[in-house]
Design a protein around this motif. Structure first.
Motif, PDB file in Angstrom:
ATOM      1  N   THR A  98       0.904  -0.725   0.305  1.00  0.00           N
ATOM      2  CA  THR A  98      -0.016  -0.037  -0.678  1.00  0.00           C
ATOM      3  C   THR A  98       0.780   1.201   0.045  1.00  0.00           C
ATOM      4  O   THR A  98       0.500   2.234  -0.960  1.00  0.00           O
ATOM      5  CB  THR A  98      -0.671   0.141   1.301  1.00  0.00           C
ATOM      6  OG1 THR A  98      -1.595  -1.581   1.713  1.00  0.00           O
ATOM      7  CG2 THR A  98      -1.824   1.236   0.978  1.00  0.00           C
ATOM      8  N   ALA A 101       2.403   1.214  -3.669  1.00  0.00           N
ATOM      9  CA  ALA A 101       1.797   1.845  -4.786  1.00  0.00           C
ATOM     10  C   ALA A 101       2.077   3.213  -4.608  1.00  0.00           C
ATOM     11  O   ALA A 101       1.300   3.821  -6.662  1.00  0.00           O
ATOM     12  CB  ALA A 101       0.075   1.636  -3.685  1.00  0.00           C
ATOM     13  N   GLU A 102       2.147   4.970  -3.810  1.00  0.00           N
ATOM     14  CA  GLU A 102       2.040   5.666  -4.828  1.00  0.00           C
ATOM     15  C   GLU A 102       3.182   6.037  -6.146  1.00  0.00           C
ATOM     16  O   GLU A 102       4.176   5.474  -5.273  1.00  0.00           O
ATOM     17  CB  GLU A 102       2.316   6.993  -3.405  1.00  0.00           C
ATOM     18  CG  GLU A 102       1.130   6.350  -2.071  1.00  0.00           C
ATOM     19  CD  GLU A 102      -0.096   7.002  -3.169  1.00  0.00           C
ATOM     20  OE1 GLU A 102       0.096   8.032  -3.927  1.00  0.00           O
ATOM     21  OE2 GLU A 102      -1.240   6.759  -3.292  1.00  0.00           O
ATOM     22  N   PRO A 103       2.952   7.132  -6.652  1.00  0.00           N
ATOM     23  CA  PRO A 103       4.079   7.495  -7.376  1.00  0.00           C
ATOM     24  C   PRO A 103       5.308   7.718  -6.835  1.00  0.00           C
ATOM     25  O   PRO A 103       5.371   8.088  -5.876  1.00  0.00           O
ATOM     26  CB  PRO A 103       3.866   7.579  -8.519  1.00  0.00           C
ATOM     27  CG  PRO A 103       2.538   8.520  -7.537  1.00  0.00           C
ATOM     28  CD  PRO A 103       1.806   7.845  -7.118  1.00  0.00           C
ATOM     29  N   ARG A 105       8.670   9.839  -7.983  1.00  0.00           N
ATOM     30  CA  ARG A 105       8.779  11.358  -8.711  1.00  0.00           C
ATOM     31  C   ARG A 105      10.498  11.178  -9.300  1.00  0.00           C
ATOM     32  O   ARG A 105      10.807  11.714  -7.757  1.00  0.00           O
ATOM     33  CB  ARG A 105       8.329  12.799  -8.454  1.00  0.00           C
ATOM     34  CG  ARG A 105       8.308  13.606  -9.539  1.00  0.00           C
ATOM     35  CD  ARG A 105       7.716  14.514  -9.384  1.00  0.00           C
ATOM     36  NE  ARG A 105       7.766  16.515  -9.892  1.00  0.00           N
ATOM     37  CZ  ARG A 105       8.940  17.076  -9.878  1.00  0.00           C
ATOM     38  NH1 ARG A 105       8.865  17.200  -9.155  1.00  0.00           N
ATOM     39  NH2 ARG A 105       8.853  18.499 -10.723  1.00  0.00           N
ATOM     40  N   GLU A 117       7.565  10.051 -13.266  1.00  0.00           N
ATOM     41  CA  GLU A 117       7.117   9.361 -12.141  1.00  0.00           C
ATOM     42  C   GLU A 117       6.705   7.607 -12.440  1.00  0.00           C
ATOM     43  O   GLU A 117       6.263   7.548 -13.574  1.00  0.00           O
ATOM     44  CB  GLU A 117       6.162   9.959 -11.749  1.00  0.00           C
ATOM     45  CG  GLU A 117       4.895  11.409 -11.831  1.00  0.00           C
ATOM     46  CD  GLU A 117       4.435  11.649 -10.664  1.00  0.00           C
ATOM     47  OE1 GLU A 117       2.764  10.848 -11.134  1.00  0.00           O
ATOM     48  OE2 GLU A 117       3.525  12.790 -10.422  1.00  0.00           O
ATOM     49  N   THR A 119       5.962   4.539 -11.039  1.00  0.00           N
ATOM     50  CA  THR A 119       5.079   3.015 -10.049  1.00  0.00           C
ATOM     51  C   THR A 119       5.388   1.812  -9.008  1.00  0.00           C
ATOM     52  O   THR A 119       6.352   1.314 -10.619  1.00  0.00           O
ATOM     53  CB  THR A 119       3.950   2.785 -10.566  1.00  0.00           C
ATOM     54  OG1 THR A 119       3.455   1.680 -11.519  1.00  0.00           O
ATOM     55  CG2 THR A 119       2.559   4.455 -10.912  1.00  0.00           C
ATOM     56  N   THR A 227       7.946   9.043   2.978  1.00  0.00           N
ATOM     57  CA  THR A 227       6.662   9.529   2.899  1.00  0.00           C
ATOM     58  C   THR A 227       7.034  10.609   2.452  1.00  0.00           C
ATOM     59  O   THR A 227       8.297  11.051   2.403  1.00  0.00           O
ATOM     60  CB  THR A 227       6.714   9.570   4.042  1.00  0.00           C
ATOM     61  OG1 THR A 227       6.555   9.561   4.784  1.00  0.00           O
ATOM     62  CG2 THR A 227       5.262   8.125   4.096  1.00  0.00           C
ATOM     63  N   ARG A 231       9.297  10.808  -1.153  1.00  0.00           N
ATOM     64  CA  ARG A 231       9.219  10.340  -2.427  1.00  0.00           C
ATOM     65  C   ARG A 231       9.677  10.762  -4.155  1.00  0.00           C
ATOM     66  O   ARG A 231       9.561  10.325  -4.934  1.00  0.00           O
ATOM     67  CB  ARG A 231       8.181  10.458  -2.507  1.00  0.00           C
ATOM     68  CG  ARG A 231       7.283   9.301  -1.457  1.00  0.00           C
ATOM     69  CD  ARG A 231       5.953   8.739  -1.632  1.00  0.00           C
ATOM     70  NE  ARG A 231       6.077   7.605  -2.493  1.00  0.00           N
ATOM     71  CZ  ARG A 231       5.669   6.740  -2.005  1.00  0.00           C
ATOM     72  NH1 ARG A 231       6.427   6.024  -1.306  1.00  0.00           N
ATOM     73  NH2 ARG A 231       5.534   5.508  -2.844  1.00  0.00           N
TER      74      ARG A 231
END
Length: 459
Positions: A98, A101-103, A105, A117, A119, A227, A231
């Protein structure tokens, strides 16, 4: 006459006072020693109590955390302290994908002008949960007792944070990195030497840039389990220095200058030929041992006489009737069976040896600048052993066709094609191309305008 009693008091009084003082001092010393001993006994008792209390706490803490990850341990920000390895693994299997899962950069290009970006699914990111849990479970259970105690205290005071370590498909990562490298990478240029006329000139090298793929991969894997601003990462593109330094090129240029400072004489039997610097300049070349593994500035650059460049003028001077050319092994058929016609070693000018001797002679400031040309054997491209290893033992098939001899232009073209293809050897595993073998059919090569077969018809 003095009284004896008075004399006694005069001499015995001070001694008694001194004795009394000594007694009082001894008493104080004994009292101090007693108090000091009592203090030491108290401190020892307190120390033993503290050690016992710590021991009890350590034992109690060890019992509480037995079979569980130590409290205060997190993996990629996911708290798993106090959990059994099984529960911790199940928790990470839910949380880590989870988070990832956020891309992420990636910033790159001049002044961060470009970004990409990415994933986790694009690079097939996976986690080895057993390894992650094993690393977390190891905290506070190190082999050295003091280290283990320090780890446990650290967990209670400020916690222990273990980064999430995923693995990505290297081929998918390579595709992304290639895309970035098209923008970031600038090839370095090694220092070199060019010969202008008969004067060597040093061409300074240039720095390049190259994407640090290994570092970017580590940054990327870390960013997927981070986080916020973490990221976003900037692609590392360090400067790449040339393998061949300018000083190395200057030394090679100095040798080339020696080579071109005068003429050279080549002798063969009773004959000799003199070549001037402008001719020698066509033979001088430079070679380097630098590879991708060579450290910056550690590559070599050497001036030498190229055998290929020197071969034509030397053999032209000798003439074409000296020695004999090598003959390749060939195949012929007899009653359907293939017979190997052996190869023959040739004899001719040993240009390779000549070039090596010329390099040594011309690079010396004290040489006579004269070199003898020797004859040597020349090996064929296909030896008898090469032919035998091909395993060609029988004729596979034959085909015969006829054509009209009435059209001279067409007959001419057919004969030219036949001569171009005749004797072609197709080695096992290789592919035959008619067009590559025959070459362009042009007037310059002797072909004439004539009818040809197109789509099965003569047109």
């Amino acid at each position: 006459m003095t009284s004896p009693g008075i004399e006694y008091r005069r001499h015995k009084g001070p001694a008694k006072r001194t004795a009394n003082r000594r007694k009082r001092a001894d008493g104080r010393k004994r009292a101090d020693a007693g108090r000091s001993a009592r203090r030491w006994r108290i401190w020892i008792a307190v120390g033993c109590s503290v050690v016992a209390l710590l021991a009890l706490l350590v034992i109690a803490e060890a019992l509480v955390t037995r079979g569980r990850v130590h409290p205060g341990v997190t993996v990629a920000g996911v708290p798993i302290g106090g959990m059994t390895p099984k529960v911790a693994s199940a928790t990470l299997q839910i949380q880590l994908p989870t988070i990832a899962a956020e891309p992420v950069r990636i910033v790159y290009g001049e002044d961060g002008s470009k970004s990409r970006e990415l994933t986790s699914s694009e690079v097939n990111l996976v986690f080895n949960y057993d390894i992650q849990v094993a690393e977390a479970y190891r905290v506070g259970r190190e082999d050295r007792p003091l280290q283990a105690l320090g780890s446990r205290l650290r967990c209670w005071v400020k916690g222990t944070h273990i980064p999430g370590r995923g693995e990505a498909d290297p081929d998918l990562l390579a595709v992304v990195f290639d895309e970035i490298a098209l923008v970031t990478d600038v090839p370095y240029v090694d220092s070199a030497v060019e010969i202008e006329g008969v004067e060597p000139a040093v061409v300074p090298g240039k720095d390049g840039k190259a994407l640090d793929r290994e570092e970017l991969m580590m940054m990327l894997l870390g960013a997927f389990t981070s986080t916020g601003e973490q990221r976003t990462i900037t692609a590392p593109v360090p400067v790449v220095k040339p393998k061949v330094a300018e000083e190395t090129a200057k030394r090679a240029a100095a040798i080339a200058e020696l080579m071109l400072k005068g003429s050279v004489t080549i002798t063969f039997e009773e004959k000799s030929w003199r070549f001037e610097p402008d001719a020698i300049a066509q033979w001088v070349s430079f070679r380097s041992d630098a590879t991708t593994e060579t450290a910056p500035g550690k590559g070599t650059l050497e001036a030498f006489i190229s055998p290929e460049a020197a071969a034509k003028p030397v053999t032209t001077a000798l003439g074409q009737n000296i020695g004999r050319p090598p003959i390749n092994a060939r195949f012929k058929t007899s009653n359907g069976q293939v017979v190997i016609v052996p190869s023959q070693t040739g004899i001719g000018p040993n240009v390779k040896e000549l070039a090596e001797n010329l390099t040594k002679e011309l690079a010396s400031a004290t040489s006579a600048r004269s070199v003898e040309l020797r004859m040597g054997s020349t090996e064929p491209e296909i030896t008898t052993e090469d032919a035998e290893k091909m395993g060609i033992g029988e004729r596979i098939s034959t085909y015969t066709t006829t054509f009209s001899a009435s059209n001279r232009a067409r007959v001419n073209n057919i004969h030219l094609l036949g001569d171009a293809i005749d004797g072609t050897l197709i080695k096992p595993g290789s592919v035959f191309s008619f067009n590559e073998t025959a070459g362009q059919r042009t007037a310059a090569r002797g072909y004439q305008e004539a009818p040809a077969i197109v789509n099965g018809k003569l047109v």
